[in-house]
Scaffold this motif. Structure first.
Motif, PDB file in Angstrom:
ATOM      1  N   SER A 146     -22.775  34.814  22.826  1.00  0.00           N
ATOM      2  CA  SER A 146     -23.211  33.835  21.832  1.00  0.00           C
ATOM      3  C   SER A 146     -22.145  32.748  21.648  1.00  0.00           C
ATOM      4  O   SER A 146     -20.950  33.028  21.745  1.00  0.00           O
ATOM      5  CB  SER A 146     -23.442  34.547  20.490  1.00  0.00           C
ATOM      6  OG  SER A 146     -23.472  33.625  19.419  1.00  0.00           O
ATOM      7  N   LYS A 148     -21.047  31.591  19.031  1.00  0.00           N
ATOM      8  CA  LYS A 148     -20.185  31.964  17.914  1.00  0.00           C
ATOM      9  C   LYS A 148     -19.027  32.858  18.340  1.00  0.00           C
ATOM     10  O   LYS A 148     -18.082  33.046  17.571  1.00  0.00           O
ATOM     11  CB  LYS A 148     -21.007  32.672  16.830  1.00  0.00           C
ATOM     12  CG  LYS A 148     -22.047  31.786  16.171  1.00  0.00           C
ATOM     13  CD  LYS A 148     -22.821  32.540  15.110  1.00  0.00           C
ATOM     14  CE  LYS A 148     -23.862  31.644  14.435  1.00  0.00           C
ATOM     15  NZ  LYS A 148     -24.634  32.380  13.402  1.00  0.00           N
ATOM     16  N   ARG A 149     -19.099  33.417  19.546  1.00  0.00           N
ATOM     17  CA  ARG A 149     -18.037  34.301  20.027  1.00  0.00           C
ATOM     18  C   ARG A 149     -17.227  33.649  21.142  1.00  0.00           C
ATOM     19  O   ARG A 149     -16.329  34.285  21.699  1.00  0.00           O
ATOM     20  CB  ARG A 149     -18.641  35.615  20.534  1.00  0.00           C
ATOM     21  CG  ARG A 149     -19.498  36.333  19.514  1.00  0.00           C
ATOM     22  CD  ARG A 149     -19.950  37.695  20.015  1.00  0.00           C
ATOM     23  NE  ARG A 149     -18.845  38.634  20.076  1.00  0.00           N
ATOM     24  CZ  ARG A 149     -18.954  39.870  20.563  1.00  0.00           C
ATOM     25  NH1 ARG A 149     -20.113  40.288  21.043  1.00  0.00           N
ATOM     26  NH2 ARG A 149     -17.922  40.676  20.583  1.00  0.00           N
ATOM     27  N   ASP A 295     -13.126  30.851  14.920  1.00  0.00           N
ATOM     28  CA  ASP A 295     -14.531  31.245  14.763  1.00  0.00           C
ATOM     29  C   ASP A 295     -14.810  31.736  13.343  1.00  0.00           C
ATOM     30  O   ASP A 295     -15.892  31.501  12.793  1.00  0.00           O
ATOM     31  CB  ASP A 295     -14.873  32.352  15.764  1.00  0.00           C
ATOM     32  CG  ASP A 295     -15.001  31.832  17.195  1.00  0.00           C
ATOM     33  OD1 ASP A 295     -15.133  30.603  17.365  1.00  0.00           O
ATOM     34  OD2 ASP A 295     -14.963  32.654  18.131  1.00  0.00           O
ATOM     35  N   GLY A 298     -14.730  28.666  10.907  1.00  0.00           N
ATOM     36  CA  GLY A 298     -15.640  27.587  11.279  1.00  0.00           C
ATOM     37  C   GLY A 298     -14.965  26.247  11.402  1.00  0.00           C
ATOM     38  O   GLY A 298     -15.579  25.200  11.193  1.00  0.00           O
ATOM     39  N   CYS A 430     -17.244  24.086  14.930  1.00  0.00           N
ATOM     40  CA  CYS A 430     -17.640  25.143  15.875  1.00  0.00           C
ATOM     41  C   CYS A 430     -19.091  25.052  16.304  1.00  0.00           C
ATOM     42  O   CYS A 430     -19.696  26.055  16.692  1.00  0.00           O
ATOM     43  CB  CYS A 430     -17.354  26.526  15.278  1.00  0.00           C
ATOM     44  SG  CYS A 430     -15.654  26.771  14.743  1.00  0.00           S
ATOM     45  N   ARG A 431     -19.661  23.858  16.255  1.00  0.00           N
ATOM     46  CA  ARG A 431     -21.060  23.684  16.643  1.00  0.00           C
ATOM     47  C   ARG A 431     -21.136  22.994  17.995  1.00  0.00           C
ATOM     48  O   ARG A 431     -20.611  21.878  18.150  1.00  0.00           O
ATOM     49  CB  ARG A 431     -21.813  22.886  15.597  1.00  0.00           C
ATOM     50  CG  ARG A 431     -22.035  23.612  14.283  1.00  0.00           C
ATOM     51  CD  ARG A 431     -23.084  22.919  13.446  1.00  0.00           C
ATOM     52  NE  ARG A 431     -22.619  21.631  12.971  1.00  0.00           N
ATOM     53  CZ  ARG A 431     -22.024  21.427  11.800  1.00  0.00           C
ATOM     54  NH1 ARG A 431     -21.819  22.447  10.966  1.00  0.00           N
ATOM     55  NH2 ARG A 431     -21.641  20.218  11.441  1.00  0.00           N
TER      56      ARG A 431
END
Length: 434
Positions: A146, A148-149, A295, A298, A430-431
């Protein structure tokens, strides 16, 4: 609107495919890329424990030795953009297997070189093979985990690379003492061949992809990703941050730290290699820490400032404070720990490019990172030669303590530039880009 919908649908489909596979499979796929990166980092720092032997066997001084070592970085850095494009086009499985063959040939050539020219060719080929390792590992991480990781897995990749770097210090020093530097390079050639065969058999480019699957970038013009990435100003700022963060590690821990410690602290080579490897151990801990931190909160910019500011302070203490031997241990470890923020370079760069051009983005910033090793390893050697008084020992040049201190001034300057680049970096929260 249609493009965004398609991209969102593709991302959702990829997430569903990831959910359907066993939890250990992404770690296995990423692990092969990370293990190859570990091997590449071992090769990157290996000359640091061979400096005396290389000077003796090829009858050269520090500047030429630095150039010999840095040929790895010249080819590695010069190939990062093509590597990113090729990975986007053909996928990591094919590229990793081909790179392993080149690494094997380069290691064998370096081991059997009977002239400086042949040693140059072998070392350059090692850099060609290793050029794939980091971007391929992150490409696999982006495909199998993902978003996010991504920063955390990037940090874990760097940590495994540090394991290879530590192996290229004290353990390699012991191996060089036992079988010579040529024998150790023969072993490195055999390992590359085995690793490449295993990657070809096991690795798949992404969830649900077979051995003949087409990567997403196959639907775009070959140079589209590069044009998109080079037109983004933030990519250049992020590349500067990465280059200046990595320069002290690649030039000090990667080559000159061992002879520096031997001269200034009267250590044996194994002792100096063990001491210098503390920086690499710190880097190994710092990389997943900064990946987890960014992460978790954010944010990218604040951890970048923490990393670069901490590196600047620790380098100033390391190089210019009159430290007792016991104080070196925590200072060297902290210097490496703060340098672990280098992983933020790649997470932030990837968020400033579309997914189908992620390989190009990673390649561009990694070219900047590796260029710092190509520049600063021979530059420090050149400064040392300028201050050389003519003293030699067993055919190798000996440099005074003051020559070492003056040559190392460039390292905190690099960290100061990294702080500046961090201040200029735009927060992505983080997007990833749509």
């Amino acid at each position: 609107m249609g493009g965004k919908t398609t991209a969102a649908a593709a991302a959702a489909d990829g997430a569903r495919r990831t959910d359907d596979i066993a939890p250990w499979v992404p770690w296995l796929m990423w692990g092969f890329g990370a293990l190859f990166y570990c091997y590449g980092f071992f090769q990157r720092v290996a000359p640091s424990v061979m400096v005396g032997e290389l000077m003796r066997d090829f009858a050269v001084g520090a500047a030429i030795t630095g150039t010999l070592s840095s040929l790895y970085f010249y080819t590695y850095a010069g190939l990062q953009i093509p590597v990113g494009l090729v990975l986007d086009r053909f996928g990591p499985r094919r590229v990793l297997a081909a790179a392993a063959i080149v690494s094997c040939a380069g290691s064998a050539g370096f081991a059997f070189a009977d002239s400086l020219l042949l040693a140059y060719v072998g070392r350059a080929l090692i850099g060609v093979g290793a050029a794939v390792t980091w971007v391929a590992a992150l490409t696999l991480a982006g495909a199998w985990f993902s978003p996010k990781r991504f920063a955390f897995v990037s940090g874990m990749t760097m940590a495994l690379g540090m394991a290879g770097a530590v192996g290229g210090q004290a353990p390699l020093s012991a191996a060089v003492e036992a079988v010579g530097w040529r024998g150790t390079m023969v072993g490195a050639a055999v390992f590359a061949a085995v690793l490449g065969l295993a990657a070809w058999i096991i690795v798949r480019d992404r969830p649900g992809a077979g051995a003949k699957a087409r990567p997403p970038a196959a639907d775009h013009a070959f140079l589209s990703g590069l044009k998109r990435v080079l037109g983004a100003r933030q990519i250049w700022v992020i590349g500067l941050y990465g280059a200046m963060t990595s320069a002290p590690m690649l030039s000090f821990a990667g080559l000159w730290g061992v002879p520096y410690m031997m001269r200034l602290y009267d250590m044996t080579r194994p002792e100096a290699a063990l001491m210098t490897s503390l920086m690499l151990v710190g880097w190994g801990f710092g990389s997943p820490f900064f990946g987890w931190l960014t992460d978790a909160i954010g944010r990218r910019r604040v951890p970048m400032l923490l990393s670069s500011g901490g590196s600047l302070c620790s380098l100033l203490v390391l190089l210019f404070a009159d430290l007792p031997l016991a104080a070196l241990y925590p200072v060297l470890f902290l210097t490496g720990l703060f340098a672990g923020g280098i992983v933020l370079t790649f997470a932030t760069a990837r968020e400033n490019a579309p997914g189908w051009a992620s390989g190009a983005a990673l390649g561009v910033v990694n070219m900047a990172v590796m260029s710092s090793g190509a520049i600063f390893q021979p530059l420090i050697g050149w400064f040392l030669d300028l201050a050389w008084t003519g003293e030699t020992l067993d055919g190798a040049r000996v440099y005074a303590a003051e020559a070492w201190r003056s040559a190392m001034i460039v390292l905190p300057v690099c960290s100061a530039l990294a702080v500046t680049a961090a201040l200029l970096t735009r927060e992505t929260h983080c997007r990833p880009q749509a």
